[in-house]
Design a protein around this motif. Structure first.
Motif, short mmCIF file in Angstrom:
data_model
loop_
_atom_site.label_atom_id
_atom_site.label_comp_id
_atom_site.label_asym_id
_atom_site.label_seq_id
_atom_site.Cartn_x
_atom_site.Cartn_y
_atom_site.Cartn_z
N ILE A 1 0.89 -1.18 0.00
CA ILE A 1 0.00 0.00 0.00
C ILE A 1 0.92 1.22 0.00
O ILE A 1 1.67 1.44 0.95
CB ILE A 1 -0.93 0.01 1.22
CG1 ILE A 1 -1.86 -1.21 1.19
CG2 ILE A 1 -1.74 1.31 1.25
CD1 ILE A 1 -2.76 -1.33 2.40
N LEU A 2 0.86 2.00 -1.09
CA LEU A 2 1.82 3.07 -1.30
C LEU A 2 1.14 4.40 -1.57
O LEU A 2 0.07 4.45 -2.19
CB LEU A 2 2.74 2.73 -2.49
CG LEU A 2 3.51 1.41 -2.41
CD1 LEU A 2 4.27 1.16 -3.70
CD2 LEU A 2 4.46 1.41 -1.22
N THR A 3 1.81 5.46 -1.12
CA THR A 3 1.35 6.83 -1.40
C THR A 3 2.27 7.45 -2.43
O THR A 3 3.50 7.34 -2.33
CB THR A 3 1.36 7.68 -0.12
OG1 THR A 3 0.47 7.09 0.84
CG2 THR A 3 0.90 9.10 -0.42
N ILE A 4 1.68 8.11 -3.42
CA ILE A 4 2.47 8.72 -4.50
C ILE A 4 3.12 10.00 -3.97
O ILE A 4 2.44 10.96 -3.64
CB ILE A 4 1.60 9.05 -5.73
CG1 ILE A 4 0.78 7.83 -6.15
CG2 ILE A 4 2.47 9.55 -6.87
CD1 ILE A 4 1.59 6.60 -6.46
N GLU A 5 4.43 9.99 -3.88
CA GLU A 5 5.19 11.15 -3.42
C GLU A 5 5.40 12.13 -4.56
O GLU A 5 5.31 13.35 -4.39
CB GLU A 5 6.53 10.70 -2.85
CG GLU A 5 7.32 11.77 -2.16
CD GLU A 5 8.54 11.21 -1.46
OE1 GLU A 5 9.57 10.97 -2.14
OE2 GLU A 5 8.48 10.99 -0.23
N SER A 6 5.69 11.62 -5.75
CA SER A 6 5.81 12.47 -6.94
C SER A 6 5.55 11.62 -8.18
O SER A 6 5.81 10.41 -8.18
CB SER A 6 7.17 13.15 -7.02
OG SER A 6 8.21 12.20 -7.07
N ALA A 7 5.04 12.27 -9.22
CA ALA A 7 4.77 11.61 -10.49
C ALA A 7 5.42 12.46 -11.58
O ALA A 7 5.01 13.60 -11.81
CB ALA A 7 3.26 11.48 -10.72
N ARG B 1 6.13 -4.66 -13.50
CA ARG B 1 4.92 -5.51 -13.60
C ARG B 1 3.96 -5.26 -12.45
O ARG B 1 3.48 -6.19 -11.81
CB ARG B 1 5.33 -6.99 -13.67
CG ARG B 1 6.15 -7.35 -14.89
CD ARG B 1 6.78 -8.72 -14.78
NE ARG B 1 5.78 -9.73 -14.43
CZ ARG B 1 6.04 -10.88 -13.80
NH1 ARG B 1 7.28 -11.14 -13.42
NH2 ARG B 1 5.09 -11.74 -13.54
N CYS B 2 3.68 -4.00 -12.21
CA CYS B 2 2.77 -3.65 -11.10
C CYS B 2 1.32 -3.77 -11.53
O CYS B 2 0.95 -3.41 -12.65
CB CYS B 2 3.06 -2.23 -10.62
SG CYS B 2 4.67 -2.05 -9.81
N LEU B 3 0.49 -4.24 -10.62
CA LEU B 3 -0.96 -4.32 -10.82
C LEU B 3 -1.65 -3.68 -9.63
O LEU B 3 -1.26 -3.91 -8.47
CB LEU B 3 -1.41 -5.78 -10.95
CG LEU B 3 -0.89 -6.57 -12.17
CD1 LEU B 3 -1.30 -8.02 -12.06
CD2 LEU B 3 -1.41 -5.95 -13.46
N GLU B 4 -2.67 -2.88 -9.91
CA GLU B 4 -3.42 -2.24 -8.82
C GLU B 4 -4.53 -3.18 -8.38
O GLU B 4 -5.26 -3.75 -9.18
CB GLU B 4 -4.01 -0.91 -9.27
CG GLU B 4 -4.68 -0.15 -8.13
CD GLU B 4 -5.03 1.28 -8.51
OE1 GLU B 4 -5.28 2.08 -7.58
OE2 GLU B 4 -5.04 1.59 -9.72
N LYS B 5 -4.65 -3.30 -7.05
CA LYS B 5 -5.68 -4.14 -6.47
C LYS B 5 -6.87 -3.29 -6.03
O LYS B 5 -6.69 -2.18 -5.54
CB LYS B 5 -5.14 -4.93 -5.27
CG LYS B 5 -4.03 -5.92 -5.64
CD LYS B 5 -3.66 -6.79 -4.47
CE LYS B 5 -2.70 -7.89 -4.92
NZ LYS B 5 -2.39 -8.81 -3.79
N LYS B 6 -8.04 -3.79 -6.23
CA LYS B 6 -9.24 -3.06 -5.85
C LYS B 6 -9.70 -3.45 -4.46
O LYS B 6 -9.49 -4.57 -4.01
CB LYS B 6 -10.35 -3.31 -6.88
CG LYS B 6 -9.97 -2.90 -8.29
CD LYS B 6 -9.68 -1.39 -8.37
CE LYS B 6 -9.38 -1.00 -9.82
NZ LYS B 6 -9.08 0.45 -9.94
#
Length: 241
Positions: free
Chosen positions: A170-176, A236-241
């Protein structure tokens, strides 16, 4: 010492460092200047085993990287913390030198100016952190790690998992950060978990907003350090719902 094929040509100027290796300019028979490798004694003898490095009356003292870079007998140079890019015009007009390995710096015999920009701080870089006893530089990864340990503040991030491991995070986006990749636009996501560990995922498939939180699974591709921050590189990241 240059390779045998260049030894009859005039050397122009002093040897210099580029991308961690020594070079020197020689004047070709047509009068043009050419950049060629300038080898340490160890490198030269590896190329020409059993060769004696000598002139008509004495052995040539080869310049080592320690000397070329300005560490000298004192065994240190002065590098800088802070945003030296913003102050590049100041450094260009000063006696400072520049190398991509540690940026702007003053050699050991230079007196550090009293009028340094307020947003930089001088730091001594000892030779033993970046160099070998024979006067050559350590490998680039070792040099960068040593430099970053001096000029960047410590960060709590630690490497996570082993290369090839599949992690549930579970990660928070620090910068994009938007990038122009070979196959089109990408987004580099720099992310943190609840413990402050840093992760990086670059993809064309997603462009998440800074500050948003995501539950993902990803494979550890690599471990790298950037500006003193240990980063776990994901693929190979996948987002989980």
């Amino acid at each position: 010492m240059v390779a045998k094929s260049y030894q009859n040509l005039e050397q122009v100027g002093e040897p210099y460092i580029k991308n961690g290796r020594q070079y020197v300019q020689v004047r070709t028979k047509s009068g043009t200047l050419k950049q060629v490798r300038f080898y340490t004694e160890k490198e030269y003898l590896k190329m020409y085993p059993g060769e004696k490095i000598e002139t008509e009356d004495k052995i040539i003292r080869l310049k080592q990287q320690r000397e070329v870079l300005g560490f000298g007998d004192e065994g240190f140079i002065t590098i800088f913390k802070g945003n030296t890019y913003e102050d590049k015009e100041y450094f260009k007009e000063s006696k400072a030198r520049y190398t991509r390995m540690w940026g702007w710096y003053f050699i050991s015999t230079d007196v550090i100016p009293d009028d340094l920009p307020e947003d930089v701080e001088p730091v001594r870089l000892p030779w033993n952190l970046v160099g070998n006893e024979d006067g050559t530089l350590k490998n680039e990864d070792s040099v960068l790690a040593a430099v970053e340990s001096l000029i960047y503040e410590p960060d709590i991030s630690e490497y996570q998992g082993k290369i090839g491991d599949r992690l549930d995070l579970i990660l928070t986006i620090e910068s994009a950060i938007s990038l122009d990749g070979y196959f089109g636009p990408n987004t580099m996501h720099i992310m943190r978990d609840y413990d402050g560990n840093c992760y990086v995922w670059t993809t064309a498939a997603k462009s998440w907003e800074e500050g948003t939180e995501h539950h993902i699974s990803g494979t550890v591709k690599d471990h790298k350090t950037y500006k003193g921050i240990k980063q776990t590189i994901l693929t190979r990241c996948l987002e989980k719902k």
